[in-house]
Design a protein around this motif. Structure first.
Motif, PDB file in Angstrom:
ATOM      1  N   ASP A 214       0.736  -1.247   0.084  1.00 34.17           N
ATOM      2  CA  ASP A 214      -0.172   0.013  -0.047  1.00 34.17           C
ATOM      3  C   ASP A 214       0.799   1.314  -0.105  1.00 34.17           C
TER       4      ASP A 214
ATOM      5  N   VAL B 160       3.053   1.524  -3.543  1.00 38.35           N
ATOM      6  CA  VAL B 160       2.122   1.945  -4.744  1.00 38.35           C
ATOM      7  C   VAL B 160       2.104   3.195  -4.794  1.00 38.35           C
ATOM      8  N   ARG B 161       1.591   3.764  -3.224  1.00 34.14           N
ATOM      9  CA  ARG B 161       1.015   5.128  -3.406  1.00 34.14           C
ATOM     10  C   ARG B 161       2.439   6.155  -3.577  1.00 34.14           C
TER      11      ARG B 161
ATOM     12  N   GLN C 212      -4.702  -8.631  -3.278  1.00 31.50           N
ATOM     13  CA  GLN C 212      -3.805  -7.437  -3.381  1.00 31.50           C
ATOM     14  C   GLN C 212      -3.554  -6.518  -4.771  1.00 31.50           C
TER      15      GLN C 212
ATOM     16  N   ARG D  70      -6.856  -4.935  -5.330  1.00 29.95           N
ATOM     17  CA  ARG D  70      -7.040  -3.743  -4.514  1.00 29.95           C
ATOM     18  C   ARG D  70      -6.398  -2.564  -4.978  1.00 29.95           C
ATOM     19  N   HIS D  71      -5.106  -2.585  -5.573  1.00 27.06           N
ATOM     20  CA  HIS D  71      -4.417  -1.387  -6.236  1.00 27.06           C
ATOM     21  C   HIS D  71      -4.429  -1.147  -7.615  1.00 27.06           C
TER      22      HIS D  71
ATOM     23  N   TYR E  58     -12.525  -2.009  -5.294  1.00 21.47           N
ATOM     24  CA  TYR E  58     -11.739  -0.800  -5.341  1.00 21.47           C
ATOM     25  C   TYR E  58     -12.003   0.192  -6.424  1.00 21.47           C
TER      26      TYR E  58
ATOM     27  N   HIS F 184     -11.403  -0.736  -9.699  1.00 22.52           N
ATOM     28  CA  HIS F 184     -10.413  -0.776 -10.904  1.00 22.52           C
ATOM     29  C   HIS F 184     -11.161  -1.682 -12.038  1.00 22.52           C
TER      30      HIS F 184
END
Length: 408
Positions: A139, A142-143, A189, A192-193, A225, A227
């Motif tokens: 998390d 990625v950010r 995961q 999620r991103h 999320y 995407h």
């Protein structure tokens, strides 16, 4: 073929090397192999991270990628994968950003929890916590790579207004992917991103059976999320060794297959009953399969095409096929295997020869007319050589001022 086959191809280099050779030479050969694959037109090479058990000798994929980038032109280079519980997120993200610039946008970031329990043990990390730690670090990384400022505290790292000082090399940023095996945790995961999925166990019977389930988990997580799932960003990893004949491929694989048996025995602390004779080990690997490595395709380019089409059917379609690089043959035979793959397997899926075949079919369909006109032209040239010559001299040939008949 009913399902989308891959249109991009690469290699996944853990790497694996037997314990009886020079590690310096092994590393040099791995770098030379990536340069060779770049010349053959392969799209990607992913480099692993391991710290124990002796066989997987790259501790820093970033160092390897920095060296490989200087000797290649177009192949993209990925960390396959960074074990996130082993790194502070800011330091890792900053290294990837530096590579983004050094490679001029060719680096890719792959993430995972760490494969070897022996690695985690040496760092005092509880293997039962590795997936949760990976999720926390992912998390943050990625950010950071997406240009955000991150403040976060966990029980193993802290970020206080952390940001990267360099913008990404290209507007789209660094491509990212999460490793997935049998369990759906990696798929969740990745979804999620909104990043790619890297299926490392596609050749394992259990991993093969889990492909649809993992993709479903990825789609569900993407939807949750906000995407859009993209099969083109899905990569499957399989072991293959090719030769001009199936018999040659099996003979070549017998050269190094026992290296892999010794690796499996060392990790498990057991003696494998089919691991005494190379021929028995090859039989096992190509039928029931090996633990971790799954079922290997050892044969011809036609065998490779059939296996990839089966994977496309079982998965519903994916974008990139990665060949698991293994020491199952001499370095020369390995290079030839990649050459055969590039020459005969890749064009089958990319359609590189589609227009050539269409052109040949068109010529065949009109061959009678073309041959008739050709024969007529030859007969005319035989009857009247001078006339044939004038006919090819172009408009106005033999007439007008300056023609041969007007010379004084």
């Amino acid at each position: 073929m009913d399902h989308q086959g891959p249109t991009r191809f690469g290699t996944f280099i853990a790497p694996y090397h037997g314990l009886d050779g020079s590690p310096a030479l092994h590393l040099r050969r791995d770098l030379d192999l990536v340069r060779h694959l770049d010349g053959l037109g392969f799209d990607e090479a992913w480099i692993g991270e391991h710290h124990s058990a002796g066989y997987e000798t790259v501790a820093s994929p970033e160092v390897f990628i920095a060296a490989a980038a200087e000797h290649t032109r177009r192949i993209r280079l990925g960390t396959g994968v960074n074990s996130l519980p082993y790194h502070h997120p800011l330091i890792l993200a900053d290294r990837i950003r530096q590579l983004d610039h050094q490679t001029r946008g060719r680096v890719m970031f792959g993430a995972g929890p760490g494969q070897l329990a022996s690695d985690a043990f040496m760092m005092g990390i509880d293997p039962m916590r590795q997936r949760a730690m990976m999720a926390e670090a992912l998390d943050a990384v990625v950010r950071l790579l997406r240009g955000e400022t991150v403040t976060r505290r966990t029980d193993w790292f802290e970020l206080a207004e952390a940001r990267l000082q360099l913008r990404s090399f290209a507007p789209g940023g660094v491509e990212m992917a999460v490793a997935s095996t049998v369990s759906p945790s990696g798929s969740v995961q990745a979804g999620r991103h909104g990043i790619g999925l890297l299926s490392l166990a596609a050749a394992d019977p259990a991993g093969f059976a889990a492909l649809n389930g993992n993709w479903a988990a990825y789609e569900k997580s993407c939807a949750e999320y906000g995407h859009t799932p993209d099969r083109a960003a899905w990569r499957l990893v399989v072991p293959m060794h090719l030769a001009e004949s199936a018999a040659d491929a099996r003979a070549q694989a017998a050269y190094g297959v026992l290296h892999m048996v010794r690796y499996l025995e060392g990790l498990s602390g057991t003696t494998l009953p089919w691991g005494r004779r190379a021929a028995d080990a090859v039989d096992r690997w190509t039928h029931e399969g090996f633990p971790i490595f799954g079922v290997a395709t050892v044969g011809t380019p036609a065998d490779a095409i059939a296996r990839i089409e089966a994977l496309a059917g079982a998965s519903g379609g994916f974008g990139t096929l990665l060949l698991l690089d293994l020491p199952m043959s001499t370095p020369e035979a390995k290079r030839r295997s990649y050459e055969l793959f590039a020459e005969y397997v890749v064009p089958h899926f990319t359609g590189a020869n589609r227009d050539r075949r269409a052109s040949m079919e068109w010529a065949r369909a009109h061959s009678e007319r073309f041959m008739r006109v050709t024969h007529q032209a030859i007969e005319a040239a035989v009857r009247d050589p001078a006339g044939a010559g004038r006919a090819h001299a172009g408009p106005g040939a033999g007439t007008g001022p300056g023609a041969a008949g007007d010379a004084p």
